[in-house]
Design a protein around this motif. Structure first.
Motif, PDB file in Angstrom:
ATOM      1  N   ASP A  23       0.826  -1.199   0.000  1.00  0.00           N
ATOM      2  CA  ASP A  23       0.000   0.000   0.000  1.00  0.00           C
ATOM      3  C   ASP A  23       0.864   1.254   0.000  1.00  0.00           C
ATOM      4  OD1 ASP A  23      -2.457  -1.423   0.139  1.00  0.00           O
ATOM      5  OD2 ASP A  23      -2.159  -1.688   2.295  1.00  0.00           O
ATOM      6  N   CYS A  25       0.653   5.457   1.443  1.00  0.00           N
ATOM      7  CA  CYS A  25      -0.083   6.473   2.192  1.00  0.00           C
ATOM      8  C   CYS A  25       0.772   7.729   2.301  1.00  0.00           C
ATOM      9  CB  CYS A  25      -0.508   5.974   3.565  1.00  0.00           C
ATOM     10  SG  CYS A  25       0.767   5.961   4.824  1.00  0.00           S
ATOM     11  N   GLU A  29      -1.459  10.417   6.963  1.00  0.00           N
ATOM     12  CA  GLU A  29      -2.370   9.283   7.127  1.00  0.00           C
ATOM     13  C   GLU A  29      -1.824   8.211   8.081  1.00  0.00           C
ATOM     14  OE1 GLU A  29      -4.631   8.944   2.916  1.00  0.00           O
ATOM     15  OE2 GLU A  29      -2.446   8.614   2.827  1.00  0.00           O
ATOM     16  N   SER A  32      -4.098   7.148  11.092  1.00  0.00           N
ATOM     17  CA  SER A  32      -5.223   6.267  10.756  1.00  0.00           C
ATOM     18  C   SER A  32      -4.751   4.875  10.362  1.00  0.00           C
ATOM     19  CB  SER A  32      -6.102   6.884   9.659  1.00  0.00           C
ATOM     20  OG  SER A  32      -5.383   7.016   8.460  1.00  0.00           O
ATOM     21  N   VAL A  33      -3.604   4.767   9.715  1.00  0.00           N
ATOM     22  CA  VAL A  33      -3.056   3.453   9.365  1.00  0.00           C
ATOM     23  C   VAL A  33      -2.709   2.682  10.635  1.00  0.00           C
ATOM     24  CG1 VAL A  33      -1.066   2.276   8.324  1.00  0.00           C
ATOM     25  CG2 VAL A  33      -2.197   4.120   7.085  1.00  0.00           C
ATOM     26  N   ARG A  35      -4.014   2.955  13.497  1.00  0.00           N
ATOM     27  CA  ARG A  35      -5.220   2.630  14.274  1.00  0.00           C
ATOM     28  C   ARG A  35      -5.901   1.367  13.759  1.00  0.00           C
ATOM     29  NH1 ARG A  35      -7.967   8.550  15.221  1.00  0.00           N
ATOM     30  NH2 ARG A  35      -6.586   9.152  16.924  1.00  0.00           N
ATOM     31  N   GLN A  36      -5.468   0.868  12.613  1.00  0.00           N
ATOM     32  CA  GLN A  36      -6.033  -0.361  12.058  1.00  0.00           C
ATOM     33  C   GLN A  36      -5.585  -1.547  12.919  1.00  0.00           C
ATOM     34  OE1 GLN A  36      -8.206  -0.221   9.442  1.00  0.00           O
ATOM     35  NE2 GLN A  36      -7.897   1.980   9.654  1.00  0.00           N
ATOM     36  N   PRO A  37      -6.384  -2.618  12.938  1.00  0.00           N
ATOM     37  CA  PRO A  37      -6.008  -3.766  13.771  1.00  0.00           C
ATOM     38  C   PRO A  37      -4.711  -4.453  13.323  1.00  0.00           C
ATOM     39  CG  PRO A  37      -8.074  -4.182  12.594  1.00  0.00           C
ATOM     40  CD  PRO A  37      -7.673  -2.776  12.304  1.00  0.00           C
ATOM     41  N   VAL A  38      -4.385  -4.378  12.039  1.00  0.00           N
ATOM     42  CA  VAL A  38      -3.163  -4.998  11.531  1.00  0.00           C
ATOM     43  C   VAL A  38      -2.247  -3.901  10.998  1.00  0.00           C
ATOM     44  CG1 VAL A  38      -2.207  -6.598   9.837  1.00  0.00           C
ATOM     45  CG2 VAL A  38      -4.399  -7.109  10.915  1.00  0.00           C
ATOM     46  N   HIS A  39      -1.030  -3.833  11.541  1.00  0.00           N
ATOM     47  CA  HIS A  39      -0.049  -2.850  11.093  1.00  0.00           C
ATOM     48  C   HIS A  39       0.755  -3.417   9.924  1.00  0.00           C
ATOM     49  CE1 HIS A  39       0.135  -0.809  15.308  1.00  0.00           C
ATOM     50  NE2 HIS A  39      -1.025  -0.663  14.723  1.00  0.00           N
TER      51      HIS A  39
END
Length: 107
Positions: A23, A25, A29, A32-33, A35-39
């Motif tokens: 990905d 970003c 961002e 927000s990245v 804060r996702q369950p998977v880093h």
């Protein structure tokens, strides 16, 4: 994940193995990245970009819970080992290193 503006991402010309998910970003961002369950497993950027450098990114990643691998692209950098040593000293919790053009095929 590559962090930087879209132009820098295209300029990197990364050759990614087809079975990998990669990905992109912008620096703003990251919160927000993270804060996702998977880093992400790996974070890439240029050493220096118009909005941030790799030390800024390392510190931001650490503040947001990232403890994985961070690499910077060493194209046209005069002293990449010096940059690497500085970031490792400031952020010893990260696995930080240089990614050279010859390493770009990420498989």
């Amino acid at each position: 994940m590559f962090v930087g503006d879209a132009f820098s991402y295209r300029r990197a010309s990364l050759q990614i193995a087809p079975d990998l998910r990669f990905d992109h970003c912008e620096i703003f961002e990251i919160l927000s990245v993270m804060r996702q369950p998977v880093h992400p497993d790996l974070v890439l950027s240029f050493a220096i970009s118009p909005m941030f450098d790799c030390l800024d990114l390392a510190q931001l990643l650490l503040l947001n819970g990232f403890r994985g691998r961070q690499r910077f692209l060493a194209n046209d950098i005069a002293a990449p080992r010096m940059i690497c040593a500085e970031v490792r000293h400031a952020c010893p919790e990260l696995d930080f290193d240089i990614l050279k053009q010859s390493d770009f095929y990420l498989a």
